[in-house]
Design a protein around this motif. Structure first.
Motif, PDB file in Angstrom:
ATOM      1  N   PRO A  40       0.837  -1.208   0.000  1.00 17.51           N
ATOM      2  CA  PRO A  40       0.000   0.000   0.000  1.00 17.51           C
ATOM      3  C   PRO A  40       0.867   1.251   0.000  1.00 17.51           C
ATOM      4  O   PRO A  40       1.966   1.270   0.549  1.00 17.51           O
ATOM      5  CB  PRO A  40      -0.803  -0.128   1.309  1.00 17.51           C
ATOM      6  CG  PRO A  40      -0.753  -1.577   1.659  1.00 17.51           C
ATOM      7  CD  PRO A  40       0.562  -2.092   1.150  1.00 17.51           C
ATOM      8  N   THR A  44       1.482   3.833   7.964  1.00 23.13           N
ATOM      9  CA  THR A  44       0.799   3.631   9.250  1.00 23.13           C
ATOM     10  C   THR A  44       1.563   4.314  10.376  1.00 23.13           C
ATOM     11  O   THR A  44       1.318   4.050  11.541  1.00 23.13           O
ATOM     12  CB  THR A  44       0.662   2.126   9.554  1.00 23.13           C
ATOM     13  OG1 THR A  44       1.964   1.523   9.541  1.00 23.13           O
ATOM     14  CG2 THR A  44      -0.224   1.443   8.535  1.00 23.13           C
ATOM     15  N   ARG A 114      -5.837   0.407  10.211  1.00 22.55           N
ATOM     16  CA  ARG A 114      -5.831   0.790   8.799  1.00 22.55           C
ATOM     17  C   ARG A 114      -5.324  -0.357   7.921  1.00 22.55           C
ATOM     18  O   ARG A 114      -4.383  -1.049   8.280  1.00 22.55           O
ATOM     19  CB  ARG A 114      -4.968   2.031   8.596  1.00 22.55           C
ATOM     20  CG  ARG A 114      -5.569   3.307   9.172  1.00 22.55           C
ATOM     21  CD  ARG A 114      -4.621   4.473   9.065  1.00 22.55           C
ATOM     22  NE  ARG A 114      -3.471   4.331   9.958  1.00 22.55           N
ATOM     23  CZ  ARG A 114      -2.477   5.204  10.015  1.00 22.55           C
ATOM     24  NH1 ARG A 114      -2.479   6.267   9.237  1.00 22.55           N
ATOM     25  NH2 ARG A 114      -1.483   5.014  10.864  1.00 22.55           N
ATOM     26  N   ALA A 115      -5.972  -0.502   6.777  1.00 27.12           N
ATOM     27  CA  ALA A 115      -5.600  -1.555   5.822  1.00 27.12           C
ATOM     28  C   ALA A 115      -6.206  -1.195   4.466  1.00 27.12           C
ATOM     29  O   ALA A 115      -6.692  -0.082   4.270  1.00 27.12           O
ATOM     30  CB  ALA A 115      -6.081  -2.925   6.313  1.00 27.12           C
ATOM     31  N   CYS A 116      -6.181  -2.125   3.550  1.00 23.42           N
ATOM     32  CA  CYS A 116      -6.771  -1.936   2.225  1.00 23.42           C
ATOM     33  C   CYS A 116      -7.650  -3.141   1.900  1.00 23.42           C
ATOM     34  O   CYS A 116      -7.344  -4.273   2.289  1.00 23.42           O
ATOM     35  CB  CYS A 116      -5.697  -1.792   1.143  1.00 23.42           C
ATOM     36  SG  CYS A 116      -4.783  -0.247   1.196  1.00 23.42           S
ATOM     37  N   GLU A 117      -8.738  -2.895   1.175  1.00 24.72           N
ATOM     38  CA  GLU A 117      -9.555  -3.998   0.687  1.00 24.72           C
ATOM     39  C   GLU A 117      -8.750  -4.840  -0.300  1.00 24.72           C
ATOM     40  O   GLU A 117      -7.848  -4.341  -0.974  1.00 24.72           O
ATOM     41  CB  GLU A 117     -10.806  -3.466  -0.015  1.00 24.72           C
ATOM     42  CG  GLU A 117     -11.811  -2.792   0.899  1.00 24.72           C
ATOM     43  CD  GLU A 117     -13.020  -2.291   0.133  1.00 24.72           C
ATOM     44  OE1 GLU A 117     -12.961  -2.287  -1.123  1.00 24.72           O
ATOM     45  OE2 GLU A 117     -14.009  -1.916   0.774  1.00 24.72           O
ATOM     46  N   CYS A 119      -7.722  -6.631  -3.617  1.00 27.04           N
ATOM     47  CA  CYS A 119      -7.903  -6.261  -5.022  1.00 27.04           C
ATOM     48  C   CYS A 119      -8.424  -7.467  -5.818  1.00 27.04           C
ATOM     49  O   CYS A 119      -8.181  -8.617  -5.453  1.00 27.04           O
ATOM     50  CB  CYS A 119      -6.586  -5.783  -5.622  1.00 27.04           C
ATOM     51  SG  CYS A 119      -5.961  -4.257  -4.891  1.00 27.04           S
ATOM     52  N   GLY A 187      -8.912  -2.432  -3.201  1.00 28.05           N
ATOM     53  CA  GLY A 187      -7.813  -1.521  -2.916  1.00 28.05           C
ATOM     54  C   GLY A 187      -8.212  -0.290  -2.137  1.00 28.05           C
ATOM     55  O   GLY A 187      -7.375   0.571  -1.867  1.00 28.05           O
ATOM     56  N   THR A 188      -9.495  -0.168  -1.771  1.00 31.81           N
ATOM     57  CA  THR A 188      -9.944   1.018  -1.039  1.00 31.81           C
ATOM     58  C   THR A 188      -9.427   0.972   0.397  1.00 31.81           C
ATOM     59  O   THR A 188      -9.518  -0.064   1.055  1.00 31.81           O
ATOM     60  CB  THR A 188     -11.481   1.079  -1.030  1.00 31.81           C
ATOM     61  OG1 THR A 188     -11.950   1.064  -2.379  1.00 31.81           O
ATOM     62  CG2 THR A 188     -11.968   2.339  -0.324  1.00 31.81           C
ATOM     63  N   PRO A 189      -8.873   2.081   0.883  1.00 24.20           N
ATOM     64  CA  PRO A 189      -8.402   2.092   2.275  1.00 24.20           C
ATOM     65  C   PRO A 189      -9.546   1.843   3.256  1.00 24.20           C
ATOM     66  O   PRO A 189     -10.669   2.315   3.065  1.00 24.20           O
ATOM     67  CB  PRO A 189      -7.830   3.503   2.440  1.00 24.20           C
ATOM     68  CG  PRO A 189      -7.501   3.954   1.058  1.00 24.20           C
ATOM     69  CD  PRO A 189      -8.544   3.337   0.179  1.00 24.20           C
ATOM     70  N   THR A 190      -9.272   1.092   4.303  1.00 27.02           N
ATOM     71  CA  THR A 190     -10.251   0.810   5.342  1.00 27.02           C
ATOM     72  C   THR A 190      -9.641   1.125   6.700  1.00 27.02           C
ATOM     73  O   THR A 190      -8.429   1.246   6.849  1.00 27.02           O
ATOM     74  CB  THR A 190     -10.690  -0.668   5.307  1.00 27.02           C
ATOM     75  OG1 THR A 190      -9.533  -1.507   5.534  1.00 27.02           O
ATOM     76  CG2 THR A 190     -11.311  -1.031   3.971  1.00 27.02           C
TER      77      THR A 190
END
Length: 214
Positions: A40, A44, A114-117, A119, A187-190
């Motif tokens: 990503p 962080t 925090r993370a990313c969905e 892909c 890839g959307t930030p979560t």
């Protein structure tokens, strides 16, 4: 097949005027798009700024002459007299005479999830087959007089210049596969980085005892 000699007549008109080729069929197989994994592009890392510096004052209980009161040394004009309480509280929770300033300290690291969905790749779109249609004067495909591009999904019409000339052979060559593309998703930030209320301390402070009279 269906070769035409030069000057062939079809109802008073030259027979050899144009050649129409039906569209090429689409690809018989599709190679799925491959996921390309990458780290990503967000960080962080977290940084805190100092909002309040709390120091325990020296107590002098004997000078007050009371068990219900405590006397503290004068901290000086750069500091405030404050009381503190463990937990996360609002200004309205402070004693009435200790509402000049209000601070909440968070000694623990932030709560960070925090993370990313993940892909994903959608189906292949935009792929096709291409080729060339060639026209020859002779039956041996040795004397080419016209060439045009061909693709799946579109028919091809080639006018013969000059009409009535000999059309000895036709051929479709240079067949090739044109890969398409896949629409990406994910890839959307979560998540978020938030204050960690565990161990929080609330400071409620009196107004300053020193006034600038300059």
């Amino acid at each position: 097949m269906n070769a035409l000699p030069a000057g062939a007549d079809c109802g008073g008109e030259p027979c050899a005027q144009s050649v129409v080729v039906s569209p090429l069929p689409g690809p018989t197989t599709e190679e799925p798009c491959q996921l390309v994994k990458a780290a990503p592009d967000f960080t962080t890392k977290t940084e805190w700024k100092t909002a309040v510096l709390g120091c325990t004052a020296n107590l002098d209980d004997d000078s007050c002459g009371s068990r219900e009161k405590s006397c503290v040394a004068d901290p000086g004009p750069e500091y405030l007299h404050c009381v503190h309480r463990g937990g996360e509280f609002t200004l309205e929770d402070c004693p009435l005479n200790y509402r000049y300033a209000w601070y909440v300290g968070y000694p623990k690291d932030v709560a960070d999830d925090r993370a990313c969905e993940a892909c994903a790749c959608g189906p292949v779109v935009g792929s096709g087959c291409v080729g060339s249609v060639r026209l020859y004067n002779d039956a041996a495909c040795a004397s080419e007089f016209e060439k045009g591009g061909l693709a799946s999904g579109y028919e091809k019409c080639i006018n013969i210049v000059a009409p009535g000339r000999a059309l000895g052979a036709k051929a479709i060559t240079d067949l090739a596969y044109v890969p398409g593309e896949c629409l990406s998703s994910g890839g959307t930030p979560t998540g978020a980085a938030t204050r960690n209320a565990i161990g929080a301390v609330t400071f409620c402070c009196l107004g300053p005892f020193y006034l600038d009279i300059n």
